[in-house]
Design a protein around this motif. Sequence first.
Motif: not given
Length: 234
Positions: A185, A188-189, A192-193, A195-196
């Motif tokens: 997790n 993945m966080d 994602y960060r 990616y943003l």
Amino acid sequence: MDDFNYYHNSLKKKLDKLEELIENLELAKPESIHKLIQECDQEVKRINTDLEACENAIQTIEKGPDKTGAEKNYMLAKERLDKCKTEIEFRRGKGQSHALFGMQMDEEAKEQPKRLGEMGHQQVIERGDNLYAEAENRLANALGITEASKQVVGGIEVELKQQEEQIDRIQDKTEDLRSNLKRANKIMDLIYRRYLTDKCIVILIIMIIIILIVVIVFGAIKGGKLKFATDAIT
């Protein structure tokens, strides 16, 4: 969870059948006890197979109320099986005791001894010695059954300890799985960060390009107007 429910339902049916066989042992004649005990032993083997399947199914269940309930049902089934095993061994020992003592009692009934008053001194002594020897044999048989019961209880204690160790291993595996999920997790966080962040940078670059284009076009238009005004004045 579906796999556990399937094996657990099968396990409950087999335990019900085993308990019914044990009840039949209480009412069975001595000559049929051995056959019923063999049927009980076979049923115990089938139950052990279902228990192993339930244990494997528990490992696939995610931690939560379902897993807790499955572990509780598993332990209850183990307790029922242990009680049945204890009762079977007790009945087994009782059957052996009946075979030993019953045979001696039948032989005594057939002898029909004389009254003490009709016996000689030597016959009385011999009869007393025989009775004493028979009492010793019965006591030895009773002690043997007691020792066998102790061994059965000791085996049950060892099995319970092994089951506790298996549960501890299952809990350790569950904790390892939980820590792996937490790490996944976090990764993945982080992805994602990133990616943003990359998306924001791309948007910012596009906006800068648009602003530059607007500035260039505006400058070109403004320069054209100035040239047109200069030509008109001339």
